[in-house]
Design a protein around this motif. Structure first.
Motif, PDB file in Angstrom:
ATOM      1  N   TYR A  24       0.835  -1.208   0.000  1.00 34.47           N
ATOM      2  CA  TYR A  24       0.000   0.000   0.000  1.00 34.47           C
ATOM      3  C   TYR A  24       0.867   1.254   0.000  1.00 34.47           C
ATOM      4  O   TYR A  24       0.638   2.173  -0.799  1.00 34.47           O
ATOM      5  N   SER A  25       1.845   1.294   0.873  1.00 33.63           N
ATOM      6  CA  SER A  25       2.716   2.468   0.920  1.00 33.63           C
ATOM      7  C   SER A  25       3.525   2.613  -0.361  1.00 33.63           C
ATOM      8  O   SER A  25       3.755   3.726  -0.857  1.00 33.63           O
ATOM      9  N   ASN A  29       0.318   5.076  -1.264  1.00 36.88           N
ATOM     10  CA  ASN A  29       0.560   6.248  -0.433  1.00 36.88           C
ATOM     11  C   ASN A  29       1.721   7.112  -0.928  1.00 36.88           C
ATOM     12  O   ASN A  29       1.606   8.337  -0.982  1.00 36.88           O
ATOM     13  N   VAL A  83      -7.195   8.678   4.418  1.00 35.41           N
ATOM     14  CA  VAL A  83      -6.255   8.368   3.329  1.00 35.41           C
ATOM     15  C   VAL A  83      -5.543   9.638   2.868  1.00 35.41           C
ATOM     16  O   VAL A  83      -4.324   9.632   2.632  1.00 35.41           O
ATOM     17  N   PHE A  86      -2.989  10.628   5.483  1.00 33.59           N
ATOM     18  CA  PHE A  86      -1.814   9.759   5.426  1.00 33.59           C
ATOM     19  C   PHE A  86      -0.924  10.122   4.244  1.00 33.59           C
ATOM     20  O   PHE A  86       0.313  10.116   4.349  1.00 33.59           O
ATOM     21  N   ASP A 190       0.096  -1.535   7.999  1.00 28.39           N
ATOM     22  CA  ASP A 190       0.134  -0.258   7.287  1.00 28.39           C
ATOM     23  C   ASP A 190      -1.076   0.575   7.689  1.00 28.39           C
ATOM     24  O   ASP A 190      -2.220   0.129   7.613  1.00 28.39           O
ATOM     25  N   GLY A 192      -2.462   2.848   6.159  1.00 24.66           N
ATOM     26  CA  GLY A 192      -3.371   3.020   5.027  1.00 24.66           C
ATOM     27  C   GLY A 192      -4.413   1.926   4.945  1.00 24.66           C
ATOM     28  O   GLY A 192      -5.574   2.182   4.604  1.00 24.66           O
TER      29      GLY A 192
END
Length: 235
Positions: A24-25, A29, A83, A86, A190, A192
């Motif tokens: 995800y990162s 992100n 979101v 973040f 995470d 997120g």
């Protein structure tokens, strides 16, 4: 070339290593943060102003969570704000690298906001459950325990980094290529993923088991990380 386009191009070549971060990162992100960093730089925002924006947006998302009963619209709003908050948290560091304006004060502010975020999100889950969800009080233990786990992981990772800086004799592991398996395994930890999980908050009987599964996964990740960090510092 516009300021925004040039900033975006410069940021693409100055990203942090991908090792040690979840999918995800890596794919959501950080790219979103890069876009926001270029936009914030274009309008002249400093890294600390971006950090403040991240804190404000996150607080708005948490306020939305605790100010009314669960609904699809409320859950979607919470996810959108968390979101975005973040992504702005990723953007502040990217603005600092872009403008070469990073400072100990800015790094401190970023960590303080992160610490508050990790505690507050689970506190707000507890408040929302207590106020609006008719469920067994035993479920209240999940956010209370999640607070502890999130704090230990955050503080442990921060301290091991600081101690390595303070003691150059502490050997760091040899750098290795980013692992897809590790990136997938780190998804539950995470922030997120936690933020996106609020899409299910409109249906508490579905959300609570999912939230608890995230908690169990985070406990496992915490144990593995603490063991890893301890052995690294012990040498």
């Amino acid at each position: 070339m516009s300021v925004f386009t040039q900033a975006l191009k410069d940021l693409e070549s100055s990203q942090k290593p991908q090792r040690g971060v979840s999918l995800y990162s890596r794919y959501v992100n950080r790219p979103l943060g890069r876009f926001l960093a270029a936009a914030c730089h274009t309008v002249g925002m400093s890294p600390n102003q971006v950090t403040a924006a991240s804190a404000i947006v996150t607080l708005l998302g948490l306020a939305l969570l605790v100010t009314g009963p669960p609904s699809v619209a409320r859950s979607a709003g919470v996810v959108l704000l968390l979101v975005l908050g973040f992504a702005l948290d990723s953007a502040d560091g990217q603005v600092a690298r872009l403008t070469k304006s990073g400072s100990p004060a800015g790094e401190w502010l970023d960590h303080v906001v992160d610490a508050g975020k990790h505690v507050s999100v689970h506190a707000c889950v507890l408040v929302a459950l207590f106020l609006y969800v008719d469920t067994s009080p035993w479920w209240y233990l999940a956010p209370l325990l999640f607070q502890v786990v999130a704090t230990v992981i955050f503080a442990g990772g921060l301290l091991v980094d600081l101690l390595k800086r303070a003691q150059p004799t502490v050997a760091s592991p040899e750098p290795r290529p980013p692992s897809i398996v590790r990136a997938i395994a780190l998804l539950p930890a995470d922030y997120g993923i936690l933020a996106v999980s609020f899409l299910l908050f409109a249906w508490p009987p579905v959300y609570l088991p999912v939230y608890t599964l995230l908690l169990v996964a985070n406990i496992g990740i915490m144990i593995l990380l603490l063991r890893k960090w301890f052995h690294e510092l012990r040498g």
